[in-house]
Design an enzyme around this catalytic site. Structure first.
Site, PDB file in Angstrom:
ATOM      1  N   ALA A   1     -44.575   0.264  52.856  1.00  0.00           N
ATOM      2  CA  ALA A   1     -44.892  -0.104  54.234  1.00  0.00           C
ATOM      3  C   ALA A   1     -46.332  -0.593  54.335  1.00  0.00           C
ATOM      4  O   ALA A   1     -46.970  -0.468  55.378  1.00  0.00           O
ATOM      5  CB  ALA A   1     -44.656   1.099  55.157  1.00  0.00           C
TER       6      ALA A   1
ATOM      7  N   SER B   1     -57.634 -10.292  39.356  1.00  0.00           N
ATOM      8  CA  SER B   1     -56.885 -11.357  40.028  1.00  0.00           C
ATOM      9  C   SER B   1     -56.521 -12.511  39.095  1.00  0.00           C
ATOM     10  O   SER B   1     -57.342 -12.963  38.295  1.00  0.00           O
ATOM     11  CB  SER B   1     -57.707 -11.912  41.197  1.00  0.00           C
ATOM     12  OG  SER B   1     -57.025 -13.007  41.770  1.00  0.00           O
ATOM     13  N   LEU B   2     -55.294 -13.016  39.238  1.00  0.00           N
ATOM     14  CA  LEU B   2     -54.860 -14.198  38.490  1.00  0.00           C
ATOM     15  C   LEU B   2     -55.167 -15.484  39.260  1.00  0.00           C
ATOM     16  O   LEU B   2     -54.983 -16.580  38.729  1.00  0.00           O
ATOM     17  CB  LEU B   2     -53.347 -14.134  38.227  1.00  0.00           C
ATOM     18  CG  LEU B   2     -52.861 -13.082  37.232  1.00  0.00           C
ATOM     19  CD1 LEU B   2     -51.340 -13.166  37.095  1.00  0.00           C
ATOM     20  CD2 LEU B   2     -53.504 -13.284  35.870  1.00  0.00           C
ATOM     21  N   SER B   3     -55.620 -15.357  40.515  1.00  0.00           N
ATOM     22  CA  SER B   3     -55.797 -16.551  41.350  1.00  0.00           C
ATOM     23  C   SER B   3     -56.783 -17.563  40.755  1.00  0.00           C
ATOM     24  O   SER B   3     -56.497 -18.771  40.784  1.00  0.00           O
ATOM     25  CB  SER B   3     -56.228 -16.148  42.762  1.00  0.00           C
ATOM     26  OG  SER B   3     -55.179 -15.458  43.383  1.00  0.00           O
TER      27      SER B   3
ATOM     28  N   ASN C   1     -54.526 -13.820  54.164  1.00  0.00           N
ATOM     29  CA  ASN C   1     -54.823 -13.884  52.722  1.00  0.00           C
ATOM     30  C   ASN C   1     -55.404 -15.242  52.341  1.00  0.00           C
ATOM     31  O   ASN C   1     -55.777 -15.445  51.191  1.00  0.00           O
ATOM     32  CB  ASN C   1     -53.581 -13.574  51.866  1.00  0.00           C
ATOM     33  CG  ASN C   1     -52.632 -14.756  51.778  1.00  0.00           C
ATOM     34  OD1 ASN C   1     -52.624 -15.623  52.664  1.00  0.00           O
ATOM     35  ND2 ASN C   1     -51.842 -14.807  50.733  1.00  0.00           N
TER      36      ASN C   1
ATOM     37  N   LYS D   1     -58.290  -8.135  54.238  1.00  0.00           N
ATOM     38  CA  LYS D   1     -57.242  -8.956  54.856  1.00  0.00           C
ATOM     39  C   LYS D   1     -57.276  -8.898  56.385  1.00  0.00           C
ATOM     40  O   LYS D   1     -57.037  -9.888  57.053  1.00  0.00           O
ATOM     41  CB  LYS D   1     -55.872  -8.534  54.322  1.00  0.00           C
ATOM     42  CG  LYS D   1     -55.668  -8.958  52.873  1.00  0.00           C
ATOM     43  CD  LYS D   1     -54.255  -8.687  52.417  1.00  0.00           C
ATOM     44  CE  LYS D   1     -53.962  -9.474  51.153  1.00  0.00           C
ATOM     45  NZ  LYS D   1     -52.554  -9.469  50.804  1.00  0.00           N
TER      46      LYS D   1
ATOM     47  N   THR E   1     -58.449 -10.797  49.799  1.00  0.00           N
ATOM     48  CA  THR E   1     -57.560  -9.734  49.370  1.00  0.00           C
ATOM     49  C   THR E   1     -58.175  -8.395  49.761  1.00  0.00           C
ATOM     50  O   THR E   1     -59.207  -8.341  50.426  1.00  0.00           O
ATOM     51  CB  THR E   1     -57.256  -9.866  47.855  1.00  0.00           C
ATOM     52  OG1 THR E   1     -56.245  -8.911  47.519  1.00  0.00           O
ATOM     53  CG2 THR E   1     -58.483  -9.632  46.982  1.00  0.00           C
TER      54      THR E   1
ATOM     55  N   LEU F   1     -41.611  -7.151  43.843  1.00  0.00           N
ATOM     56  CA  LEU F   1     -42.863  -7.908  43.997  1.00  0.00           C
ATOM     57  C   LEU F   1     -43.834  -7.651  42.848  1.00  0.00           C
ATOM     58  O   LEU F   1     -44.764  -8.411  42.633  1.00  0.00           O
ATOM     59  CB  LEU F   1     -43.544  -7.575  45.336  1.00  0.00           C
ATOM     60  CG  LEU F   1     -42.719  -7.767  46.608  1.00  0.00           C
ATOM     61  CD1 LEU F   1     -43.652  -7.763  47.822  1.00  0.00           C
ATOM     62  CD2 LEU F   1     -41.892  -9.026  46.608  1.00  0.00           C
TER      63      LEU F   1
ATOM     64  N   ALA G   1     -47.848  -5.980  51.799  1.00  0.00           N
ATOM     65  CA  ALA G   1     -46.780  -6.833  51.276  1.00  0.00           C
ATOM     66  C   ALA G   1     -45.468  -6.557  52.011  1.00  0.00           C
ATOM     67  O   ALA G   1     -44.695  -7.486  52.291  1.00  0.00           O
ATOM     68  CB  ALA G   1     -46.617  -6.603  49.778  1.00  0.00           C
TER      69      ALA G   1
ATOM     70  N   ASP H   1     -48.507 -15.128  52.111  1.00  0.00           N
ATOM     71  CA  ASP H   1     -47.583 -14.201  51.422  1.00  0.00           C
ATOM     72  C   ASP H   1     -46.159 -14.364  51.953  1.00  0.00           C
ATOM     73  O   ASP H   1     -45.191 -14.117  51.222  1.00  0.00           O
ATOM     74  CB  ASP H   1     -48.024 -12.744  51.618  1.00  0.00           C
ATOM     75  CG  ASP H   1     -49.081 -12.321  50.590  1.00  0.00           C
ATOM     76  OD1 ASP H   1     -49.244 -13.026  49.572  1.00  0.00           O
ATOM     77  OD2 ASP H   1     -49.749 -11.296  50.819  1.00  0.00           O
TER      78      ASP H   1
HETATM   79  P1  NAP Z   1     -50.475  -1.567  49.853  1.00  0.00           P
HETATM   80  O1  NAP Z   1     -50.856  -2.224  51.135  1.00  0.00           O
HETATM   81  O2  NAP Z   1     -51.408  -0.626  49.189  1.00  0.00           O
HETATM   82  O3  NAP Z   1     -49.058  -0.827  50.105  1.00  0.00           O
HETATM   83  C1  NAP Z   1     -48.396  -0.139  49.066  1.00  0.00           C
HETATM   84  C2  NAP Z   1     -47.199   0.612  49.636  1.00  0.00           C
HETATM   85  O4  NAP Z   1     -46.564   1.281  48.542  1.00  0.00           O
HETATM   86  C3  NAP Z   1     -47.584   1.691  50.645  1.00  0.00           C
HETATM   87  O5  NAP Z   1     -46.554   1.878  51.574  1.00  0.00           O
HETATM   88  C4  NAP Z   1     -47.728   2.910  49.730  1.00  0.00           C
HETATM   89  O6  NAP Z   1     -47.572   4.133  50.392  1.00  0.00           O
HETATM   90  C5  NAP Z   1     -46.575   2.695  48.793  1.00  0.00           C
HETATM   91  N1  NAP Z   1     -46.781   3.449  47.554  1.00  0.00           N
HETATM   92  C6  NAP Z   1     -47.851   3.369  46.726  1.00  0.00           C
HETATM   93  N2  NAP Z   1     -47.689   4.220  45.691  1.00  0.00           N
HETATM   94  C7  NAP Z   1     -46.510   4.863  45.899  1.00  0.00           C
HETATM   95  C8  NAP Z   1     -45.801   5.857  45.189  1.00  0.00           C
HETATM   96  N3  NAP Z   1     -46.276   6.394  44.055  1.00  0.00           N
HETATM   97  N4  NAP Z   1     -44.619   6.290  45.706  1.00  0.00           N
HETATM   98  C9  NAP Z   1     -44.132   5.769  46.859  1.00  0.00           C
HETATM   99  N5  NAP Z   1     -44.776   4.803  47.577  1.00  0.00           N
HETATM  100  C10 NAP Z   1     -45.940   4.364  47.095  1.00  0.00           C
HETATM  101  O7  NAP Z   1     -50.148  -2.661  48.749  1.00  0.00           O
HETATM  102  P2  NAP Z   1     -49.484  -4.102  48.985  1.00  0.00           P
HETATM  103  O8  NAP Z   1     -50.548  -5.107  49.093  1.00  0.00           O
HETATM  104  O9  NAP Z   1     -48.483  -3.970  50.073  1.00  0.00           O
HETATM  105  O10 NAP Z   1     -48.775  -4.348  47.565  1.00  0.00           O
HETATM  106  C11 NAP Z   1     -47.638  -3.594  47.179  1.00  0.00           C
HETATM  107  C12 NAP Z   1     -47.141  -4.076  45.825  1.00  0.00           C
HETATM  108  O11 NAP Z   1     -46.706  -5.417  45.917  1.00  0.00           O
HETATM  109  C13 NAP Z   1     -48.205  -4.044  44.723  1.00  0.00           C
HETATM  110  O12 NAP Z   1     -47.596  -3.671  43.530  1.00  0.00           O
HETATM  111  C14 NAP Z   1     -48.665  -5.470  44.636  1.00  0.00           C
HETATM  112  O13 NAP Z   1     -49.139  -5.814  43.352  1.00  0.00           O
HETATM  113  C15 NAP Z   1     -47.373  -6.209  44.950  1.00  0.00           C
HETATM  114  N6  NAP Z   1     -47.634  -7.526  45.533  1.00  0.00           N
HETATM  115  C16 NAP Z   1     -47.183  -8.599  44.856  1.00  0.00           C
HETATM  116  C17 NAP Z   1     -47.387  -9.850  45.380  1.00  0.00           C
HETATM  117  C18 NAP Z   1     -46.871 -11.045  44.633  1.00  0.00           C
HETATM  118  O14 NAP Z   1     -47.328 -12.151  44.922  1.00  0.00           O
HETATM  119  N7  NAP Z   1     -45.937 -10.879  43.723  1.00  0.00           N
HETATM  120  C19 NAP Z   1     -48.061 -10.013  46.602  1.00  0.00           C
HETATM  121  C20 NAP Z   1     -48.506  -8.882  47.282  1.00  0.00           C
HETATM  122  C21 NAP Z   1     -48.282  -7.624  46.709  1.00  0.00           C
HETATM  123  P3  NAP Z   1     -48.884   5.063  50.634  1.00  0.00           P
HETATM  124  O15 NAP Z   1     -49.707   4.336  51.660  1.00  0.00           O
HETATM  125  O16 NAP Z   1     -48.304   6.344  51.085  1.00  0.00           O
HETATM  126  O17 NAP Z   1     -49.605   5.156  49.308  1.00  0.00           O
END
Ligand code: NAP
Length: 304
Positions: free
Chosen positions: A150, A38-40, A110, A89, A85, A244, A153, A125
């Site tokens: 889905a 985490s960078l937080s 969060n 959550k 996190t 993201l 995020a 978020d």
């Molecule tokens: P999450 O709850 O684990 O959801 C990830 C989503 O991506 C799920 O729908 C997952 O599907 C899909 N996915 C994962 N690997 C995949 C692949 N190889 N091909 C196709 N779909 C795939 O994670 P999250 O918290 O939503 O975060 C998602 C991304 O956003 C991460 O990279 C995270 O670092 C980034 N993020 C950034 C911020 C920011 O502040 N910039 C904030 C939150 C999140 P499955 O369930 O089928 O694996």
């Protein structure tokens, strides 16, 4: 509000402006598992030091079955606030004594903010997602949005696009249709004026071409050289493509979108935006954005 500013004598700060921990220092914590990436802590400790606040931010790995004990313990210790996190959550929302409409709509928290009787759960978020879209709000009003992923995020993206941008439609593209359908069903009531559609990566290109805003909320592109769908000539000038993922700063998706004339936005502004909203609630202060951004860029090895 007591902003936790260092008082003379008790001080948690030295004359060189660096943070010092003393008897009056209060805790802000991250609860997750794992938390090592985490960078937080870096962002918030840089901000506390900049504003000479007598607060320290610690990352704590907490097992799922201990979340309630950890939240109660933190509150009993007088902690000012917390972030939560993965995997906590949803659990943090259940264990909080209050929740904001945003946290309730997303079914996930969060951020925890101290109240007299326990923790209030929020989800910053959504504010973080919307922060870099502020200059584009007018052109996005009533426009179609596509989000890849889905998970948690993507929920913030779909809800924020509806509540904050007034999107006409949000198409949720996921490799598991059932996950996208669950997202749409859960958010349906909270996103009244926005049509929620679901699709799969194989059918995504048509939705992308008609969208004003395309968001990647999957980890694809995080050092793997991949894009969330087989991208071709799908972009045009006037479109916004928002990834993201913040490591690397320019993902393959953003590189292609930029080369085809679209406006690209990386994940760092969202990271800073969600931190800023939490910080304001814990301290009553505006987040020192430039200081936190510089700390993040240094940690990520990216150019300022
Ligand atoms: P999450 O709850 O684990 O959801 C990830 C989503 O991506 C799920 O729908 C997952 O599907 C899909 N996915 C994962 N690997 C995949 C692949 N190889 N091909 C196709 N779909 C795939 O994670 P999250 O918290 O939503 O975060 C998602 C991304 O956003 C991460 O990279 C995270 O670092 C980034 N993020 C950034 C911020 C920011 O502040 N910039 C904030 C939150 C999140 P499955 O369930 O089928 O694996």
């Amino acid at each position: 509000m007591d902003t936790g500013r260092a008082s003379s004598g008790a001080g948690a700060l030295s004359g060189d402006g660096r943070q010092r921990i003393g008897a009056s220092t209060r805790i802000v914590a991250l609860l997750g598992d794992p938390v090592g990436h985490s960078l937080s802590p870096l962002l918030h400790n840089a901000a506390f030091a900049e504003q000479e606040l007598d607060l320290v931010y610690l990352a704590c790995a907490v097992e799922v079955e201990r979340l309630g004990a950890a939240m109660d313990g933190l509150w009993a210790l007088g902690a000012r606030g917390a972030n939560v996190t993965i995997p906590h959550k949803r659990g943090a929302l259940m264990h909080a004594v209050e929740a904001t409409p945003t946290a309730r709509a997303l079914g996930a928290a969060n951020t925890l903010v101290r109240t007299e009787s326990g923790w209030q759960a929020d989800n910053t978020d959504v504010a973080g997602y919307l922060a870099p879209l502020e200059p584009h709000r007018q052109r996005l009003a009533g426009a179609p949005v596509v989000v890849f992923g889905a998970g948690g995020a993507a929920r913030a993206v779909a809800y924020g696009s509806s509540i904050g941008l007034g999107a006409a439609a949000v198409t949720v593209v996921a490799r598991r249709p059932a996950q996208a359908e669950a997202l749409a069903a859960d958010l349906d009531a909270a996103t009244g004026g926005t049509e929620l559609r679901v699709s799969t990566p194989g059918d995504a290109a048509d939705h992308v071409r008609e969208a004003a805003l395309v968001v990647n909320a999957t980890p694809l592109g995080m050092g793997d050289g991949r894009t969330p769908w087989p991208v071709a000539s799908d972009f045009r000038e006037g479109q916004i493509v928002y990834d993201l993922v913040y490591r690397p700063a320019r993902t393959p998706l953003l590189q292609i979108a930029g080369s085809q004339g679209a406006t690209s936005i990386g994940g760092l502004p969202m990271l800073l935006g969600q931190a800023a909203d939490a910080y304001r609630q814990w301290t009553g202060r505006d987040f020192p954005h430039a200081v936190a951004r510089a700390a993040a860029l240094t940690a990520l090895g990216q150019d300022p």
